[in-house]
Design a protein around this motif. Structure first.
Motif, PDB file in Angstrom:
ATOM      1  N   SER A  33       0.806  -1.220   0.000  1.00 46.24           N
ATOM      2  CA  SER A  33       0.000   0.000   0.000  1.00 46.24           C
ATOM      3  C   SER A  33       0.837   1.267   0.000  1.00 46.24           C
ATOM      4  CB  SER A  33      -0.925   0.017   1.223  1.00 46.24           C
ATOM      5  OG  SER A  33      -0.158  -0.026   2.425  1.00 46.24           O
ATOM      6  N   GLU A  41       7.610   6.095  -9.190  1.00 44.39           N
ATOM      7  CA  GLU A  41       6.263   6.542  -8.832  1.00 44.39           C
ATOM      8  C   GLU A  41       6.320   7.592  -7.724  1.00 44.39           C
ATOM      9  OE1 GLU A  41       1.947   4.772  -7.268  1.00 44.39           O
ATOM     10  OE2 GLU A  41       3.640   3.422  -7.591  1.00 44.39           O
ATOM     11  N   LEU A  45       4.984  11.468  -7.887  1.00 47.59           N
ATOM     12  CA  LEU A  45       4.043  12.017  -6.918  1.00 47.59           C
ATOM     13  C   LEU A  45       4.523  13.357  -6.389  1.00 47.59           C
ATOM     14  CD1 LEU A  45       3.099   8.790  -4.916  1.00 47.59           C
ATOM     15  CD2 LEU A  45       1.506  10.243  -6.182  1.00 47.59           C
ATOM     16  N   ASP A 191      -0.271  14.764  -2.312  1.00 46.88           N
ATOM     17  CA  ASP A 191      -0.696  14.647  -3.706  1.00 46.88           C
ATOM     18  C   ASP A 191      -2.190  14.353  -3.728  1.00 46.88           C
ATOM     19  OD1 ASP A 191      -0.171  14.159  -6.694  1.00 46.88           O
ATOM     20  OD2 ASP A 191      -1.153  12.298  -6.055  1.00 46.88           O
ATOM     21  N   GLU A 193      -4.280  13.831  -6.351  1.00 45.02           N
ATOM     22  CA  GLU A 193      -4.779  12.846  -7.311  1.00 45.02           C
ATOM     23  C   GLU A 193      -4.799  11.442  -6.709  1.00 45.02           C
ATOM     24  OE1 GLU A 193      -3.875  11.194 -11.833  1.00 45.02           O
ATOM     25  OE2 GLU A 193      -2.868  12.996 -11.094  1.00 45.02           O
ATOM     26  N   GLN A 194      -3.741  11.080  -5.995  1.00 45.24           N
ATOM     27  CA  GLN A 194      -3.709   9.768  -5.355  1.00 45.24           C
ATOM     28  C   GLN A 194      -4.087   9.837  -3.874  1.00 45.24           C
ATOM     29  OE1 GLN A 194      -0.692   6.893  -5.954  1.00 45.24           O
ATOM     30  NE2 GLN A 194      -0.269   7.470  -8.074  1.00 45.24           N
ATOM     31  N   ASP A 195      -4.335  11.031  -3.373  1.00 46.37           N
ATOM     32  CA  ASP A 195      -4.709  11.237  -1.973  1.00 46.37           C
ATOM     33  C   ASP A 195      -3.680  10.598  -1.047  1.00 46.37           C
ATOM     34  OD1 ASP A 195      -6.276  12.205   0.122  1.00 46.37           O
ATOM     35  OD2 ASP A 195      -7.559  10.427   0.191  1.00 46.37           O
ATOM     36  N   ARG A 196      -2.423  10.988  -1.261  1.00 47.26           N
ATOM     37  CA  ARG A 196      -1.325  10.441  -0.462  1.00 47.26           C
ATOM     38  C   ARG A 196      -0.506  11.551   0.199  1.00 47.26           C
ATOM     39  NH1 ARG A 196       0.293   5.029  -1.217  1.00 47.26           N
ATOM     40  NH2 ARG A 196      -0.761   3.946  -2.933  1.00 47.26           N
ATOM     41  N   TRP A 211       5.198   7.442   0.638  1.00 45.27           N
ATOM     42  CA  TRP A 211       3.895   8.014   0.346  1.00 45.27           C
ATOM     43  C   TRP A 211       2.829   7.035   0.854  1.00 45.27           C
ATOM     44  CZ3 TRP A 211       2.975  12.797  -1.660  1.00 45.27           C
ATOM     45  CH2 TRP A 211       4.036  13.442  -2.316  1.00 45.27           C
ATOM     46  N   LYS A 213      -1.503   6.444   1.749  1.00 46.54           N
ATOM     47  CA  LYS A 213      -2.859   6.916   1.546  1.00 46.54           C
ATOM     48  C   LYS A 213      -3.322   7.695   2.776  1.00 46.54           C
ATOM     49  CE  LYS A 213      -4.434   5.340  -2.472  1.00 46.54           C
ATOM     50  NZ  LYS A 213      -5.059   6.236  -3.490  1.00 46.54           N
TER      51      LYS A 213
END
Length: 243
Positions: A33, A41, A45, A191, A193-196, A211, A213
């Motif tokens: 996760s 990645e 981010l 971030d 877009e990914q809610d991280r 990173w 969630k």
């Protein structure tokens, strides 16, 4: 718009090289996760993150906690240096001044939580907030059980998008699939877009910056801490006091 907001991909990549240059060869494997900050990645981010003002000053002052109970002390040291607060003189660096994990604890923090206690068992969220408040800052402590994910996300994102404001989180590692107990570290970016959120983990001998969630982080904060009267863990919002 500030220079930091205009940072190019190459500049951020260079910063990430510096961030990972301390050596993470023996760190533990991350759960699926999570996204390592030094991965492709993770870099992407950071490039796209809408809130990353905290990242650069924190990376400039990134330290590894000097003992396994000093996560709160290391986090305070990073944030105070990132805020350029008036710092004590360090004999070995004289005449230069900086916060270290030795001098960030003083008579005022001793009245909040004795150094001997920190060395034995670390700090609770409330002790962390009170220790931070001994410096010329505003420290707002938020227990996860007294708020919700949406409020945390909104407050943390706003702080990370502004200069001289920082977020320190207190969470239970095993609730996010890491090993194992309570931990404290600063957040560096968000971030949407990914809610991280990006955690600059001060236990760099154990885990790299990651990173996570927002929901996973909030759930890990929304856990009872028996050393704090079973109140939930949470986060501290730190800002400079207005002159």
């Amino acid at each position: 718009m500030s220079f930091r907001r205009l940072a190019s991909r190459s500049l951020i990549a260079a910063m990430l090289v510096g961030l990972t240059g301390y050596g993470f060869a023996e760190t533990l494997a991350l759960p699926p996760s999570m996204v390592s900050a030094s991965s492709e990645e993770g870099e992407a981010l950071l490039v796209e993150a809408e809130a990353r003002e905290a990242y650069f000053p924190l990376v400039d002052n990134f330290v590894t906690q000097k003992t396994q109970s000093f996560c709160g002390v290391a986090s305070m040291t990073m944030v105070f240096n990132a805020m350029a607060l008036p710092a004590p003189e360090v004999p070995e660096y004289k005449p230069f001044r900086t916060f270290t994990q030795d001098n960030v604890l003083d008579d005022r923090t001793e009245a909040v939580v004795p150094r001997a206690t920190i060395e034995r068992m670390g700090m609770t969220l409330d002790q962390l907030g009170a220790a931070i408040a001994t410096k010329p800052v505003i420290a707002a402590v938020h227990h996860a059980g007294d708020t919700n994910l949406d409020a945390f996300r909104s407050e943390a994102r706003a702080y990370l998008a502004d200069e001289d404001r920082f977020v320190i989180v207190n969470y239970l590692r095993k609730a996010m699939g890491q090993e194992t107990g309570g931990h404290i570290s600063p957040l560096a970016a968000y971030d949407a877009e990914q809610d991280r959120f990006l955690i600059l983990d001060v236990a760099r001998y154990k885990y790299p910056p990651v990173w996570v969630k927002a929901a996973d982080l909030f759930a890990a904060m929304n856990t009872p801490d028996k050393d704090n009267g079973n109140r939930t863990r949470g986060y501290v919002l730190v800002a400079k006091k207005n002159d």
